[in-house]
Design an enzyme around this catalytic site. Structure first.
Site, mmCIF file in Angstrom:
data_model
loop_
_atom_site.group_PDB
_atom_site.id
_atom_site.type_symbol
_atom_site.label_atom_id
_atom_site.label_comp_id
_atom_site.label_asym_id
_atom_site.label_seq_id
_atom_site.Cartn_x
_atom_site.Cartn_y
_atom_site.Cartn_z
ATOM 1 N N VAL A 11 0.829 -1.203 0.000
ATOM 2 C CA VAL A 11 0.000 0.000 0.000
ATOM 3 C C VAL A 11 0.866 1.257 0.000
ATOM 4 C CG1 VAL A 11 -1.686 1.308 1.364
ATOM 5 C CG2 VAL A 11 -1.968 -1.148 1.069
ATOM 6 N N PHE A 249 -16.378 -11.421 -9.028
ATOM 7 C CA PHE A 249 -16.197 -12.138 -7.757
ATOM 8 C C PHE A 249 -17.171 -13.297 -7.592
ATOM 9 C CE2 PHE A 249 -12.872 -10.599 -4.980
ATOM 10 C CZ PHE A 249 -12.304 -9.708 -5.874
ATOM 11 N N GLY A 253 -13.658 -21.596 -6.650
ATOM 12 C CA GLY A 253 -12.285 -22.106 -6.611
ATOM 13 C C GLY A 253 -11.978 -22.692 -5.252
ATOM 14 N N CYS A 260 -5.409 -9.497 2.623
ATOM 15 C CA CYS A 260 -6.552 -8.683 3.065
ATOM 16 C C CYS A 260 -7.768 -9.471 3.512
ATOM 17 C CB CYS A 260 -6.958 -7.726 1.956
ATOM 18 S SG CYS A 260 -5.775 -6.412 1.739
HETATM 19 C C1 UDX Z 1 -8.431 -7.601 -2.117
HETATM 20 C C2 UDX Z 1 -9.482 -6.565 -2.572
HETATM 21 O O1 UDX Z 1 -9.951 -6.913 -3.892
HETATM 22 C C3 UDX Z 1 -8.901 -5.162 -2.548
HETATM 23 O O2 UDX Z 1 -9.907 -4.223 -2.890
HETATM 24 C C4 UDX Z 1 -8.373 -4.878 -1.122
HETATM 25 O O3 UDX Z 1 -7.759 -3.616 -1.078
HETATM 26 C C5 UDX Z 1 -7.365 -5.956 -0.719
HETATM 27 O O4 UDX Z 1 -7.966 -7.253 -0.832
HETATM 28 P P1 UDX Z 1 -6.305 -8.814 -3.194
HETATM 29 O O5 UDX Z 1 -6.229 -9.590 -1.918
HETATM 30 O O6 UDX Z 1 -5.065 -8.214 -3.746
HETATM 31 O O7 UDX Z 1 -7.360 -7.594 -3.053
HETATM 32 O O8 UDX Z 1 -6.861 -9.796 -4.327
HETATM 33 P P2 UDX Z 1 -8.214 -10.088 -5.100
HETATM 34 O O9 UDX Z 1 -7.927 -10.047 -6.544
HETATM 35 O O10 UDX Z 1 -9.355 -9.300 -4.620
HETATM 36 O O11 UDX Z 1 -8.415 -11.634 -4.733
HETATM 37 C C6 UDX Z 1 -8.496 -12.061 -3.380
HETATM 38 C C7 UDX Z 1 -8.672 -13.560 -3.305
HETATM 39 O O12 UDX Z 1 -9.964 -13.931 -3.725
HETATM 40 C C8 UDX Z 1 -7.698 -14.365 -4.171
HETATM 41 O O13 UDX Z 1 -7.264 -15.476 -3.429
HETATM 42 C C9 UDX Z 1 -8.539 -14.809 -5.337
HETATM 43 O O14 UDX Z 1 -8.089 -16.021 -5.909
HETATM 44 C C10 UDX Z 1 -9.892 -14.980 -4.682
HETATM 45 N N1 UDX Z 1 -11.031 -14.843 -5.615
HETATM 46 C C11 UDX Z 1 -11.309 -13.632 -6.180
HETATM 47 C C12 UDX Z 1 -11.845 -15.927 -5.875
HETATM 48 O O15 UDX Z 1 -11.623 -17.048 -5.347
HETATM 49 N N2 UDX Z 1 -12.937 -15.771 -6.690
HETATM 50 C C13 UDX Z 1 -13.233 -14.578 -7.274
HETATM 51 O O16 UDX Z 1 -14.245 -14.526 -8.000
HETATM 52 C C14 UDX Z 1 -12.392 -13.473 -7.010
#
Ligand code: UDX
Length: 439
Positions: A11, A249, A253, A260
């Site tokens: 960040v 989202f 999976g 986060c």
């Molecule tokens: C997340 C938030 O999206 C972001 O706004 C916040 O600031 C920090 O947390 P990040 O952890 O970097 O960001 O990744 P993100 O792309 O959101 O994915 C998070 C997790 O969710 C990953 O493990 C991803 O594989 C999983 N995921 C995401 C799913 O399993 N299915 C989805 O449809 C989307």
């Protein structure tokens, strides 16, 4: 505007670099001199597409600086961003030691009026606690205002998310401070919501909790699809056409990971609990995710019974593609379990191997060559949907593995593609593909 950023993690570094790129004079402060030396030479300490180019450009143009000395880094700054880590404690609550220390450092060194902006994700009410620390420790008769400006960037697309974000949330106690923070961010041209401090803090937690809920929801639907014979991808697509639900989202999976969602969902359950509120729904989201992370193990045991002595290719270690971050990655749950069950693991990842080695104590082999991992494997487990894995020619599984048996935790391949192969293929929430030739 003269700005300082305390903390050069994901960040902090991205914030500092982006603010310098829109024209501000930015000094990033980190207590680790080795890290600062690397950053000064234009080398990022994290893997983030596009970051290095922006760093080099802004260092060269004399807008971006790095230091490990607070006095030097804070001198004359009008706005200071706190972007230090808030790691999770054993009980799920956020550890605020670094944030508190940053506030003490600011108060001790500031000699002019300043706005202190918190970017770190902090429990609701923390900004007022920061304000108290700032006032307790200040050495001069200066005006200190606070602002909560939570960060929504995603790892792997942090630069894009900063320049093309959906919103900028600014929580302050007075409209003047909000106007200044808005003006700083104006060149990003992203919608701004000005609000109170407590709501701004809450927006961050509730956004992450909602997104985590969407993921656990679709993962449970996936598990029911498996039992009923439906296909979760068709289901998610059909749901996504409804604008109230949205398409994003809803990818089923092996669960969410990263720095986060796991941390912030646990912290929000804690925050609610501290106010005598039992956040049942979010607790269920967390439990579903914990179960989902080990789902492939159940599928593997169902298929093989024992996997003693089997050679396993684990494909992908990072919690998602385009990052070397392995925090809360399902790999950290699945690999030790595979080893405990007696299999020999060879793990592939293009960039996350070093981080994994620091974290995993079990004895496995690593490779950054996909073919080396697949060679002679009894079965493959896909954990991260890296582009090179998604776009692999499926013939490589057939040619290289002892038997082409694939457990895909990210639904990388479409079933029509798999239908024309001899792959024995297990994915999430979709029918298995078991060719008759393979017993
Ligand atoms: C997340 C938030 O999206 C972001 O706004 C916040 O600031 C920090 O947390 P990040 O952890 O970097 O960001 O990744 P993100 O792309 O959101 O994915 C998070 C997790 O969710 C990953 O493990 C991803 O594989 C999983 N995921 C995401 C799913 O399993 N299915 C989805 O449809 C989307």
């Amino acid at each position: 505007m003269k700005i300082s950023v305390i903390g050069t993690g994901y960040v902090g570094l991205v914030t500092g670099v982006a603010l310098s790129d829109i024209g501000h004079h930015v000094t990033c402060i980190d207590i680790d001199p080795a890290k600062v030396a690397k950053l000064r030479s234009g080398k990022p300490t994290i893997y983030e597409p596009g970051l290095e180019e922006l760093m080099v450009k802004n260092i060269e143009q004399g807008r971006l600086f790095f230091t490990s000395e607070h006095e030097e880094g804070l001198k004359g700054s009008e706005v200071i961003y706190i972007a230090v880590g808030t790691p999770q404690r054993e009980d799920g609550s956020a550890n605020l030691n670094y944030v508190e220390q940053a506030a003490i450092d600011i108060a001790t060194h500031m000699t002019n009026d300043v706005i202190v902006v918190t970017k770190s994700t902090v429990p609701v009410g923390t900004n007022f606690h920061i304000k108290e620390i700032l006032h307790q420790h200040k050495q001069h008769d200066i005006k200190i205002s606070i602002a909560s400006n939570p960060e929504f960037l995603r790892e792997g697309s942090a630069i894009k998310d900063t320049f093309e974000g959906d919103r900028i949330i600014i929580g302050t106690e007075d409209p003047q401070t909000a106007d200044i923070i808005e003006a700083i961010n104006a060149p990003f041209n992203v919608s701004v919501q000005k609000t109170d401090v407590l709501s701004a803090e809450m927006i961050k937690y509730s956004s992450n909790a909602f997104l985590a809920t969407k993921i656990s929801f679709i993962n449970e639907i996936a598990n029911i699809c498996e039992k009923t014979g439906a296909n979760v991808e068709e289901v998610a697509k059909g749901m996504g056409f409804d604008k109230r639900i949205g398409k994003q989202f809803l990818r089923a999976g092996i669960g969410y990971g990263g720095s986060c969602f796991p941390k912030d969902t646990n912290a929000l359950v804690q925050i609610a609990g501290n106010h005598h509120y039992d956040f049942d729904l979010l607790k269920a989201v967390i439990n579903v995710n914990n179960d989902q992370q080990r789902l492939l193990i159940d599928k593997i045991i169902d298929r093989f019974g024992s996997i003693e002595g089997k050679q396993v290719a684990v494909i992908g270690l990072a919690f998602k593609p385009n990052t070397d971050d392995i925090r809360e990655s399902p790999a950290l749950v699945i690999i030790p379990e595979l080893v405990n069950l007696g299999s020999n693991v060879i793990a592939y990842d293009p960039i996350a191997i070093e981080n994994t080695k620091k974290e995993l104590t079990v004895d496995i082999e690593y490779t950054d060559h996909l073919d080396t991992a697949l060679q002679n494997a009894d079965f493959t487990v896909i954990i991260t949907d890296w582009p090179e894995i998604k776009h692999i020619n499926l013939k490589r599984f057939e040619d290289l593995m002892k038997q082409p048996i694939v457990f895909d935790g990210r639904n990388c391949y479409n079933l029509d593609q798999v239908k024309n192969t001899t792959l024995e293929y297990y994915s999430i929430g979709r029918p298995n593909h078991i060719p008759e030739l393979i017993g």
